[in-house]
Design an enzyme around this catalytic site. Structure first.
Site, PDB file in Angstrom:
ATOM      1  CG  HIS A   1      12.957  78.823  22.312  1.00 38.55           C
ATOM      2  ND1 HIS A   1      13.606  78.084  23.282  1.00 38.55           N
ATOM      3  CD2 HIS A   1      13.719  79.937  22.133  1.00 38.55           C
ATOM      4  CE1 HIS A   1      14.708  78.727  23.656  1.00 38.55           C
ATOM      5  NE2 HIS A   1      14.793  79.844  22.983  1.00 38.55           N
TER       6      HIS A   1
ATOM      7  CG  ASP B   1      26.560  65.583   3.358  1.00 45.58           C
ATOM      8  OD1 ASP B   1      25.585  65.407   2.598  1.00 45.58           O
ATOM      9  OD2 ASP B   1      27.733  65.282   3.045  1.00 45.58           O
TER      10      ASP B   1
END
Length: 433
Positions: free
Chosen positions: A158, A369
Site C-alpha cells: 500500500h 482470466d
C-alpha cells in the site's frame, strides 16, 4: 478438520526485460509517503472445471503461465520489482517479487467457498514482512487444492499503490496472459509531479493490523434486488440518483450506529458513549482533480471521504446519510477540508467513533482470466482492520459483498438487527452468487 497450508516452492520473479537506467528511480508522491506500511491482499478462487484427473500436470502448466506472464507484466510495472528506500523513492533495481506455491490439505476449495471466513482467507498468504525496505513490494502465492482448484493471492504494498493502481496491475497481468493487444500502460510520473515528495517526511511504521482481538469481521451479501430497493429508499431531493455504493454504505452505517448506541445504553452510566460518529474512506481522485490525472496514474491518489453523525439521531435516516456521503464525496479533494477533519479527529479522540470505509466495487476483479476462466470468487482480506465497512462486487456485478468489522459487542447487536437482515444475507455460499 482444520485447513493446512504448506509452502512447497518459493522463487523470485524478475522483469522479463531489464529496467533502463533512466527509470531506475521512481519517486513516491507525498500521498504515498503518508500511506500505511501494509499489503493490499486479494484472493482469487478458481474452481477446477476440467475432467482431467492429472491435476499435477495441469497445475504445473498454469503455474508456469502465471510466472512467465508475471515477469512480462513486471517489465511494464517495473517499480513493483524494486525496493523501497527511506520513504522517499523506489530503487527500480529489478530484484523481483516473491512467487510462492502452497499445498492445501484437509480442505476442499468448495469447503471454503460454502461459507467464506476471513480467518481461513488469511491462511492463504504469509504474514506481512516486518522489514519493508528490504522485502518485495509484491507477493504472489498460488494455493493448490487436492481437487485441482486454485486460490491465487496477490498482495501489493500500500506504500506505492491504492486500489485503482492494484486493479490496473492485475488487469494488465490478465491481459498479457490472454495475449491481448490492448494492455494497460501505467503512468509513473503524474503522481509525483502533481504531489511532489517531501524530503522531511518521517518514515512511518503505521499499519492497519491492530486491535484484532477486540474486533470481529463478518461477511454479508446484498443482492441486486435489495440494492435497488435501498437506492429507492435513499432517494431524496438532495440526492435524486444515489449510487449503489452510497445507498448500501448509508444503510450499513445506520445499522452500525444503532448497534453502538444500543450497546452504550446497556453500559453503566459512568462509561460515556461516543458524542458523534464519523465515516472516513479513500476516494479515487484521478478524475476529480482539475486538470484530471491519467486514468492509470500509479500511486496513492485518493482524497478523503467524510460523513459525520452527531449523537442526537437527526442524521440517521437513510436519505440524510446519503446526502452526507454525497457532500463528503464532493469535498474529498479539498485540502483545507481534509486538514480540518483530520484535526477534528485528533482533538475529539474517543468522543468520535470512526468507521473506515473502502469500496472496491467496479474494479473488475472478477474479470481476472489467465486462460482457464474467470474466478468463481474474489475477495479482499480485511482481517484485523479498524472498524468499518469493506465493499466488493458480487460475481454477477450487480450485488455487493460486505466485509463488516466492528467491536465484538457491537457486532452481536449489528448482526441480529432485523433492519439489516431485511436487506443483507449473513455469509451465504460464494458458489451461488
Amino acid at each position: 478438520m482444520e485447513m493446512k497450508v504448506e509452502i512447497v516452492a518459493r522463487e523470485i520473479i524478475k522483469p522479463s526485460s531489464p529496467t533502463p537506467n533512466q527509470f531506475r528511480i521512481y519517486k513516491l508522491c507525498s500521498r504515498d509517503q503518508f500511506s500505511p506500511h501494509h499489503y493490499i491482499p486479494v484472493v482469487f478462487f478458481y474452481v477446477n472445471s476440467t475432467c482431467d484427473v492429472n491435476h499435477e500436470e495441469m497445475v504445473s502448466i498454469r503455474s508456469h503461465r502465471l510466472k512467465e506472464t508475471l515477469s512480462e507484466t513486471l517489465t511494464r510495472f517495473y517499480p513493483l520489482a524494486g525496493r523501497l528506500r527511506d520513504n522517499l523513492f523506489i530503487d527500480c533495481n529489478d530484484e523481483g517479487v516473491d512467487y510462492l506455491e502452497a499445498r492445501v490439505t484437509d480442505c476442499r476449495l468448495s469447503d471454503i467457498l460454502e461459507q467464506p471466513k476471513v480467518e481461513e482467507m488469511y491462511r492463504l498468504f504469509e504474514p506481512d514482512p516486518e522489514d519493508f525496505n528490504n522485502n518485495p513490494l509484491l507477493f504472489v502465492q498460488l494455493n493448490l487444492f487436492p481437487c485441482g482448484g486454485m486460490a491465487l493471492s496477490v498482495r501489493m504494498s500500500h506504500k506505492i499503490a491504492d486500489g485503482v493502481a492494484y486493479a490496473a496491475f492485475v488487469k494488465a497481468w490478465s491481459d498479457i496472459a490472454l495475449g491481448s493487444s490492448e494492455t494497460i500502460v501505467p503512468d509513473f510520473i503524474a503522481a509525483s509531479s502533481r504531489f511532489p515528495p517531501r524530503e522531511d517526511c518521517p518514515v512511518l511504521s503505521m499499519t492497519f493490523m491492530q486491535m484484532t482481538k477486540k474486533n470481529v469481521t463478518k461477511r454479508f451479501v446484498i443482492n441486486a434486488s435489495q440494492v435497488a430497493t435501498l437506492k429507492a429508499k435513499a432517494t431524496s431531493t438532495g440526492v435524486q440518483q444515489p449510487t449503489r455504493v452510497e445507498a448500501v454504505t448509508a444503510a450499513l452505517l445506520k445499522c452500525a450506529v444503532t448497534a453502538s448506541r444500543s450497546y452504550a445504553l446497556r453500559l453503566e452510566t459512568s462509561v460515556s458513549s461516543p458524542k458523534a460518529y464519523a465515516l472516513t474512506g479513500a476516494v479515487n481522485m484521478r478524475t476529480r482533480l482539475e486538470p484530471p490525472l491519467p486514468e492509470y496514474s500509479f500511486g496513492n491518489l485518493t482524497g478523503l471521504l467524510w460523513a459525520m453523525i452527531e449523537d442526537d439521531g437527526a442524521e440517521t435516516n437513510l436519505p440524510g446519510l446519503v446526502c452526507q456521503l454525497r457532500k463528503g464525496l464532493q469535498q474529498s479533494t479539498d485540502n483545507n477540508f481534509i486538514a480540518e477533519k483530520t484535526k477534528l479527529l485528533r482533538l475529539e479522540g474517543d468522543a468520535v467513533k470512526v468507521y473506515r470505509h473502502s469500496s472496491w466495487c467496479r474494479f473488475g476483479l472478477y474479470e481476472l482470466d489467465f486462460g482457464w476462466g474467470k474466478p468463481t470468487y474474489t475477495t479482499g482480506v480485511l482481517f484485523g482492520n479498524p472498524i468499518g465497512i469493506g465493499l466488493m462486487d458480487t460475481r454477477d456485478g450487480d450485488g455487493i459483498e460486505v466485509w463488516m468489522t466492528l467491536l465484538k459487542e457491537d457486532m452481536a447487536l449489528f448482526e441480529s438487527d432485523q433492519e439489516l437482515l431485511a436487506f443483507a444475507s449473513p455469509n451465504p455460499s460464494a458458489l451461488e452468487n
